[in-house]
Design a protein around this motif. Structure first.
Motif, PDB file in Angstrom:
ATOM      1  N   ARG A 114      43.514  18.091  33.491  1.00 13.13           N
ATOM      2  CA  ARG A 114      42.725  19.305  33.605  1.00 13.13           C
ATOM      3  C   ARG A 114      43.642  20.523  33.489  1.00 13.13           C
ATOM      4  O   ARG A 114      44.785  20.498  33.940  1.00 13.13           O
ATOM      5  N   ILE A 115      43.142  21.583  32.857  1.00 12.05           N
ATOM      6  CA  ILE A 115      43.869  22.849  32.906  1.00 12.05           C
ATOM      7  C   ILE A 115      43.639  23.441  34.284  1.00 12.05           C
ATOM      8  O   ILE A 115      42.505  23.731  34.664  1.00 12.05           O
ATOM      9  N   ASP A 116      44.718  23.574  35.048  1.00 16.33           N
ATOM     10  CA  ASP A 116      44.596  24.116  36.411  1.00 16.33           C
ATOM     11  C   ASP A 116      44.480  25.638  36.378  1.00 16.33           C
ATOM     12  O   ASP A 116      43.619  26.206  37.031  1.00 16.33           O
ATOM     13  N   HIS A 117      45.370  26.270  35.622  1.00 22.57           N
ATOM     14  CA  HIS A 117      45.290  27.719  35.510  1.00 22.57           C
ATOM     15  C   HIS A 117      46.036  28.229  34.287  1.00 22.57           C
ATOM     16  O   HIS A 117      46.814  27.504  33.670  1.00 22.57           O
ATOM     17  N   VAL A 118      45.745  29.471  33.958  1.00 19.27           N
ATOM     18  CA  VAL A 118      46.451  30.185  32.903  1.00 19.27           C
ATOM     19  C   VAL A 118      47.166  31.352  33.572  1.00 19.27           C
ATOM     20  O   VAL A 118      46.557  32.077  34.368  1.00 19.27           O
ATOM     21  N   GLY A 119      48.470  31.481  33.308  1.00 17.18           N
ATOM     22  CA  GLY A 119      49.263  32.543  33.922  1.00 17.18           C
ATOM     23  C   GLY A 119      49.342  33.764  33.017  1.00 17.18           C
ATOM     24  O   GLY A 119      49.553  33.636  31.809  1.00 17.18           O
ATOM     25  N   ILE A 120      49.149  34.936  33.597  1.00 13.79           N
ATOM     26  CA  ILE A 120      49.203  36.199  32.861  1.00 13.79           C
ATOM     27  C   ILE A 120      50.222  37.102  33.555  1.00 13.79           C
ATOM     28  O   ILE A 120      50.106  37.373  34.753  1.00 13.79           O
ATOM     29  N   ALA A 121      51.240  37.524  32.817  1.00  9.11           N
ATOM     30  CA  ALA A 121      52.264  38.411  33.382  1.00  9.11           C
ATOM     31  C   ALA A 121      51.765  39.852  33.326  1.00  9.11           C
ATOM     32  O   ALA A 121      51.265  40.302  32.288  1.00  9.11           O
ATOM     33  N   PRO A 145      35.168  28.985  37.519  1.00 10.70           N
ATOM     34  CA  PRO A 145      34.513  27.676  37.572  1.00 10.70           C
ATOM     35  C   PRO A 145      35.340  26.508  37.010  1.00 10.70           C
ATOM     36  O   PRO A 145      35.415  25.454  37.613  1.00 10.70           O
ATOM     37  N   GLY A 146      35.990  26.664  35.868  1.00 13.56           N
ATOM     38  CA  GLY A 146      36.698  25.529  35.277  1.00 13.56           C
ATOM     39  C   GLY A 146      38.176  25.489  35.616  1.00 13.56           C
ATOM     40  O   GLY A 146      38.782  24.424  35.725  1.00 13.56           O
ATOM     41  N   ALA A 147      38.764  26.637  35.783  1.00 10.79           N
ATOM     42  CA  ALA A 147      40.202  26.751  36.011  1.00 10.79           C
ATOM     43  C   ALA A 147      40.463  28.096  36.668  1.00 10.79           C
ATOM     44  O   ALA A 147      39.542  28.893  36.828  1.00 10.79           O
ATOM     45  N   SER A 148      41.698  28.340  37.042  1.00 10.07           N
ATOM     46  CA  SER A 148      42.021  29.622  37.682  1.00 10.07           C
ATOM     47  C   SER A 148      42.802  30.511  36.730  1.00 10.07           C
ATOM     48  O   SER A 148      43.376  30.040  35.744  1.00 10.07           O
TER      49      SER A 148
END
Ligand code: CO
Length: 137
Positions: A8-15, A53-56
């Motif tokens: 599962r994709i847990d999260h996407v990081g944005i700087a 809902p799907g990831a953070s």
């Protein structure tokens, strides 16, 4: 649910330069869902997680001049920073990446934010994407 290689994709990081400013926008977009905010001394960053809902979404701001995120912001500006996969066995997953010839930033899992075990794969080994493996501990 998003999956990639079975994970599962847990999260996407944005700087981001300014965590509060970024939270104004992304918090509103996330319809004011609860925010988990935490300083991660090892990485020299402060992070804010918005659970969708799907990831953070993980917003990352540098809190040290020599942090990897400070470097990233100086070189590339704000933007997508990393993709994090939730894995059930981070040691086995690191071995799998090693077996594929990937350059590992973390040779072994270490403590990350939210009490997770984390390890990063170098973007050189993933077509320009910094990949984070994370496992709930
Ligand atoms: Co992350």
């Amino acid at each position: 649910m998003s999956t990639w290689g079975g994970h599962r994709i847990d999260h996407v990081g944005i700087a981001v330069h300014d965590l509060d400013a970024a939270l104004l926008l992304y918090g509103a977009l996330a319809r004011d869902r609860p925010v988990h905010r935490e300083t991660v001394p090892h990485d020299g960053v402060e992070v804010a997680f918005l659970q969708l809902p799907g990831a953070s979404l993980e917003l990352l701001a540098s809190r040290r001049d020599d942090s990897a995120v400070a470097n990233f912001l100086a070189r590339r500006g704000e933007g997508l920073h990393h993709l994090a996969l939730a894995v059930p066995d981070i040691g086995a997953e690191l071995d799998r990446w090693r077996g594929l010839g990937a350059e590992l930033i973390d040779k072994a899992p270490r403590a990350g934010s939210r009490g997770m075990l984390v390890a990063f794969i170098h973007p050189r080994s993933a077509h320009g994407v910094l990949v984070e493996l994370c496992q709930r501990s």
